[in-house]
Scaffold this active site. Structure first.
Site, PDB file in Angstrom:
ATOM      1  N   LYS A 111     -19.325  -5.476 -12.043  1.00  0.00           N
ATOM      2  CA  LYS A 111     -19.242  -5.408 -10.597  1.00  0.00           C
ATOM      3  C   LYS A 111     -20.672  -5.127  -9.698  1.00  0.00           C
ATOM      4  CE  LYS A 111     -17.720  -6.099  -6.331  1.00  0.00           C
ATOM      5  NZ  LYS A 111     -16.606  -5.598  -5.641  1.00  0.00           N
ATOM      6  N   LYS A 152     -22.349   0.282   0.410  1.00  0.00           N
ATOM      7  CA  LYS A 152     -22.108   1.207  -0.663  1.00  0.00           C
ATOM      8  C   LYS A 152     -22.257   0.768  -2.103  1.00  0.00           C
ATOM      9  CE  LYS A 152     -17.870   0.882  -1.959  1.00  0.00           C
ATOM     10  NZ  LYS A 152     -17.117   0.305  -3.008  1.00  0.00           N
TER      11      LYS A 152
END
Length: 306
Positions: free
Chosen positions: A177, A245
């Protein structure tokens, strides 16, 4: 075969993912910080529980989809001072926890070790595809953890995603990811720069996009986010503050490895500016606005009065 399933975290992504599991006929227990987030699940026949522990106690497989590493640790392990009963307090030995949030790979490994000490299996399985992919059940799911556990959960993944890959052992899904977010960030920035160049040159950006979609520069981001940029439509499919983030996680992982990722750092600075200007709830395609302001363009927000 139907399973007893739990789902914790019913936000923009988690809610439709949980609904797809319920529509597949699985008994579903849910919990969310905001009670109003559970309404659609209640209507679909899910059981709303009082705590993450209560969800886990009713689940053979318990999914989590929350914002950041601290949130995952809190709902799974009970860290912090929230006072909530965590998953580890209710899960039965032999059950499976599947964290579909995007967190640090090192944190995923640490959490998996802690759960394993209580006899609980874990997969880290972050996703890509945005809100529409969650609604349509077409997400890309990147999975880390034991192959036997992956095989056990794969039928549930198939209710939420279309492209499902077992990448490797614990933490490998989160590494994948992180790689995804590097590529997405670079490509959003590249599309924004290309459209700004067209605009500054007095050429129709829509026509440029149309031409590029037929060539080697074609991408899903050019198709979807390029149109967002041209239309000034930054309603969130994936919020900029969450992309910020995710790139923080990327750069922290790079720091741990002693790895230079200058392009990712540059995109992170653009997202920092976007969030710092109060636009963190917009789609990360609004990075276009940051670059436009940097080049002396209109500094007003597309959805605000000047």
């Amino acid at each position: 075969m139907t399973l007893s399933v739990g789902f914790i975290g019913l936000g923009i992504m988690g809610r439709p993912m949980a609904l797809n599991l319920r529509r597949a006929g699985h008994a579903l227990a849910v919990w969310a910080r905001r009670p109003e987030a559970t309404a659609a699940l209640t209507e679909a026949g899910a059981e709303v529980c009082a705590s993450p522990a209560a969800v886990a106690a009713r689940s053979e497989v318990c999914f989590t989809m929350v914002a950041d590493t601290e949130d995952v640790e809190q709902v799974l392990l009970g860290t912090g001072d929230s006072g909530m009963e965590p998953v580890i307090a209710g899960a039965q030995p032999g059950s499976v926890v599947v964290d579909m949030s995007t967190i640090a790979p090192s944190a995923a490994r640490r959490i998996a070790e802690r759960l394993a000490s209580a006899g609980i299996e874990m997969l880290d399985a972050p996703v890509s595809g945005g809100e529409q992919g969650a609604i349509d059940g077409t997400l890309s799911i990147m999975v880390g953890g034991p192959a036997s556990t992956f095989a056990r959960v794969q039928p549930l993944f198939e209710r939420m995603g279309r492209h499902i890959v077992h990448v490797g052992d614990q933490g490998a899904g989160q590494v994948c990811k992180a790689c995804n977010q590097v590529l997405v960030g670079h490509t959003i920035a590249g599309v924004a720069e290309a459209l700004l160049l067209a605009e500054a040159s007095g050429v129709d950006g829509a026509k440029v996009r149309e031409a590029l979609l037929g060539g080697f520069a074609n991408s899903r981001i050019l198709e979807v986010h390029g149109k967002r940029m041209l239309d000034g439509d930054f309603a969130p499919g994936f919020k900029a503050r969450l992309h910020q983030k995710d790139l923080r996680i990327v750069l922290e992982a790079a720091n741990e490895l002693g790895l230079a990722l200058p392009g990712a750092a540059q995109v992170q600075q653009g997202l920092n500016a976007l969030v710092g200007q109060g636009d963190g709830e917009l789609d990360s395609a609004a990075l276009y606005q940051v670059l436009k302001r940097l080049n002396g363009g209109d500094s007003t927000h597309p959805d605000r009065d000047p």
